[in-house]
Design a protein around this motif. Structure first.
Motif, PDB file in Angstrom:
ATOM      1  N   TRP A  85       0.829  -1.207   0.000  1.00 44.79           N
ATOM      2  CA  TRP A  85       0.000   0.000   0.000  1.00 44.79           C
ATOM      3  C   TRP A  85       0.866   1.261   0.000  1.00 44.79           C
ATOM      4  O   TRP A  85       0.449   2.298  -0.514  1.00 44.79           O
ATOM      5  CB  TRP A  85      -0.964  -0.002   1.187  1.00 44.79           C
ATOM      6  CG  TRP A  85      -0.277   0.169   2.511  1.00 44.79           C
ATOM      7  CD1 TRP A  85       0.229  -0.802   3.308  1.00 44.79           C
ATOM      8  CD2 TRP A  85      -0.002   1.400   3.162  1.00 44.79           C
ATOM      9  NE1 TRP A  85       0.813  -0.263   4.417  1.00 44.79           N
ATOM     10  CE2 TRP A  85       0.681   1.095   4.364  1.00 44.79           C
ATOM     11  CE3 TRP A  85      -0.256   2.729   2.865  1.00 44.79           C
ATOM     12  CZ2 TRP A  85       1.099   2.076   5.249  1.00 44.79           C
ATOM     13  CZ3 TRP A  85       0.168   3.703   3.755  1.00 44.79           C
ATOM     14  CH2 TRP A  85       0.834   3.365   4.936  1.00 44.79           C
ATOM     15  N   VAL A  86       2.070   1.167   0.530  1.00 50.08           N
ATOM     16  CA  VAL A  86       2.969   2.326   0.551  1.00 50.08           C
ATOM     17  C   VAL A  86       3.373   2.685  -0.877  1.00 50.08           C
ATOM     18  O   VAL A  86       3.375   3.856  -1.259  1.00 50.08           O
ATOM     19  CB  VAL A  86       4.215   2.054   1.422  1.00 50.08           C
ATOM     20  CG1 VAL A  86       5.177   3.224   1.370  1.00 50.08           C
ATOM     21  CG2 VAL A  86       3.817   1.752   2.848  1.00 50.08           C
ATOM     22  N   MET A  87       3.684   1.677  -1.667  1.00 45.15           N
ATOM     23  CA  MET A  87       4.055   1.925  -3.064  1.00 45.15           C
ATOM     24  C   MET A  87       2.856   2.481  -3.829  1.00 45.15           C
ATOM     25  O   MET A  87       3.012   3.397  -4.646  1.00 45.15           O
ATOM     26  CB  MET A  87       4.563   0.639  -3.721  1.00 45.15           C
ATOM     27  CG  MET A  87       5.056   0.853  -5.127  1.00 45.15           C
ATOM     28  SD  MET A  87       6.327   2.130  -5.311  1.00 45.15           S
ATOM     29  CE  MET A  87       7.744   1.309  -4.678  1.00 45.15           C
ATOM     30  N   ALA A  88       1.669   1.948  -3.551  1.00 43.22           N
ATOM     31  CA  ALA A  88       0.458   2.460  -4.217  1.00 43.22           C
ATOM     32  C   ALA A  88       0.217   3.918  -3.836  1.00 43.22           C
ATOM     33  O   ALA A  88      -0.126   4.746  -4.693  1.00 43.22           O
ATOM     34  CB  ALA A  88      -0.746   1.601  -3.855  1.00 43.22           C
ATOM     35  N   LEU A  89       0.408   4.240  -2.567  1.00 39.34           N
ATOM     36  CA  LEU A  89       0.248   5.626  -2.117  1.00 39.34           C
ATOM     37  C   LEU A  89       1.276   6.524  -2.783  1.00 39.34           C
ATOM     38  O   LEU A  89       0.943   7.611  -3.270  1.00 39.34           O
ATOM     39  CB  LEU A  89       0.388   5.706  -0.598  1.00 39.34           C
ATOM     40  CG  LEU A  89       0.384   7.101   0.004  1.00 39.34           C
ATOM     41  CD1 LEU A  89      -0.982   7.755  -0.173  1.00 39.34           C
ATOM     42  CD2 LEU A  89       0.771   7.061   1.468  1.00 39.34           C
TER      43      LEU A  89
END
Length: 105
Positions: A85-89
């Motif tokens: 989710w960090v990469m998506a954010l």
């Protein structure tokens, strides 16, 4: 990536954001002193390749700094361990920011 590397990257982006933020605020103050319209401001930013580069670096530093910081908060407060989710954010923040930069280029 190791925690120490993420820590260093966040500190480097914090220093970058300090300098870039001061230039940004100075630019805003100078633009509001003289009665410039949005069209005047866009004409100035489009006349130079330096402004899109400046704001592109600003976007990358802000997106990276925010993603790492929110990752740390999610790990400490929520116990989240997966980082997808960090990469998506980061991709969302970077994409939105660079879209805005494209508007002034």
């Amino acid at each position: 990536m190791t925690e120490f590397r993420l820590y260093l990257i966040q500190r480097v982006t914090a220093a970058l954001l300090l300098g870039l933020g001061l230039v940004h605020l100075g630019t805003i103050l100078s633009a509001t002193e003289a009665p410039l319209s949005a069209a005047d401001i866009l004409a100035r930013t489009r006349a130079s390749a330096l402004w899109p580069i400046f704001y592109g670096v600003f976007v990358l530093a802000a997106a990276t700094h925010a993603a790492i910081g929110l990752r740390t908060i999610a790990r400490e407060w929520l116990g989240w361990r997966r980082d997808i989710w960090v990469m998506a954010l980061w991709l969302a923040l970077t994409g939105l920011g660079l879209r805005a930069v494209w508007g002034i280029a």
